[in-house]
Scaffold this active site. Structure first.
Site, mmCIF file in Angstrom:
data_model
loop_
_atom_site.group_PDB
_atom_site.id
_atom_site.type_symbol
_atom_site.label_atom_id
_atom_site.label_comp_id
_atom_site.label_asym_id
_atom_site.label_seq_id
_atom_site.Cartn_x
_atom_site.Cartn_y
_atom_site.Cartn_z
ATOM 1 C CG HIS A 263 -1.637 1.244 1.501
ATOM 2 N ND1 HIS A 263 -2.957 1.446 1.133
ATOM 3 C CD2 HIS A 263 -1.235 2.403 2.095
ATOM 4 C CE1 HIS A 263 -3.326 2.662 1.494
ATOM 5 N NE2 HIS A 263 -2.300 3.264 2.081
ATOM 6 C CD GLU A 264 1.887 3.547 3.756
ATOM 7 O OE1 GLU A 264 2.166 4.647 3.227
ATOM 8 O OE2 GLU A 264 0.863 3.380 4.450
ATOM 9 C CG HIS B 104 0.215 6.138 -0.812
ATOM 10 N ND1 HIS B 104 -0.984 6.673 -1.256
ATOM 11 C CD2 HIS B 104 -0.057 5.587 0.411
ATOM 12 C CE1 HIS B 104 -1.929 6.460 -0.354
ATOM 13 N NE2 HIS B 104 -1.385 5.800 0.657
ATOM 14 C CD GLU C 226 -4.525 6.422 2.532
ATOM 15 O OE1 GLU C 226 -4.332 5.254 2.933
ATOM 16 O OE2 GLU C 226 -3.606 7.248 2.422
#
Length: 264
Positions: free
Chosen positions: A124-125, A128, A187
């Site tokens: 997920h990070e 980004h 997100e």
């Protein structure tokens, strides 16, 4: 003055149009080098101000998961040098910055209870960064400031009554109508893109569901989602669950290719 600002706004919009990994239109006005420099500078400040976890087995574990995720990124990101630092902090948090920097808080390791759950966070990070969300947020804020200046100039030229009240309302409209929804869309996008990365690396994508169930169990009362920068955990769980069938083939293919991370 307002004509110049409008012209600048139009030029910026045309020059910065891009497409995110999920096909969403976005504005990214800053160069990759600019973003990398800012990310690296921020990371150096964090390393200087926050205690760092040097325990070898903790670092081996986190780096094992991270390296497997990085191998699945687009070539220009997979081939760059990444630096991973574990910070002694009780919050269940992690982040990735432009310029190849990843930070993991020790508190996350008590919530992400196995390698697949940790892979969900790190995927997920990193997503980004791949999707240029930081660039998009900075660009969005710059354009909003320009737009507010244009609106203020127009109201002043027209001698509109209650100018102050109108500008305050415009500010709130931007906050709840643009900035926060954009953050929630970032997100959600990072959730789905990160799910792809972890599945391709051989981590069980169901770990993302378990992770957010853990997060939900730890969270207290939250403000309404429309006032939050992040989707509510139950909404994230629902979207991730619905997306699982799309990434399951990638997970099965990874297993057939012998991708079976053993990060402990």
């Amino acid at each position: 003055m307002n004509k110049w600002l409008l012209s600048a706004l139009c030029v910026a919009l045309l020059a910065g149009c891009k497409t995110s990994p999920t096909g969403r239109n976005q504005i990214a006005l800053f160069s990759s080098n600019q973003m990398a420099e800012m990310g690296q500078a921020s990371f150096q400040e964090m390393k200087a101000s926050m205690p760092i976890e040097h325990e070898p087995y903790v670092n081996r574990y986190v780096n094992c998961v991270t390296n497997n995720i990085i191998k699945q990124l687009p070539a220009n990101f997979a081939n760059q040098a990444w630096e991973v630092v574990i910070f002694k902090d009780e919050s269940a948090n992690a982040f990735a910055l432009p310029g190849g920097k990843i930070g993991v808080h020790t508190g996350l390791l008590t919530v992400a209870k196995d390698q697949s759950q940790l892979a969900a966070v790190l995927g997920h990070e990193v997503a980004h960064v791949i999707a240029e969300h930081a660039n998009e947020r900075m660009s969005q804020n710059a354009l909003l400031q320009t737009g507010m200046q244009v609106g203020g100039a127009a109201l002043q030229m027209g001698n509109v009554q209650y100018r102050g009240e109108i500008m305050q309302a415009l500010g709130l409209g931007a906050q709840f109508g643009v900035i926060l929804p954009f953050s929630r869309s970032h997100e959600s996008e990072a959730d789905l893109v990160g799910l792809e990365y972890m599945a391709k690396a051989g981590f069980d994508p169901k770990g993302a569901i378990a992770l957010w169930q853990n997060m939900q169990a730890q969270s207290g009362e939250r403000q309404p989602e429309f006032m939050s920068t992040h989707p509510a955990p139950e909404n994230r769980i629902a979207k991730l669950t619905a997306y699982l069938p799309k990434v399951t083939p990638s997970f099965e293919a990874a297993k057939q290719q012998g991708k079976a991370p053993q990060c402990k």
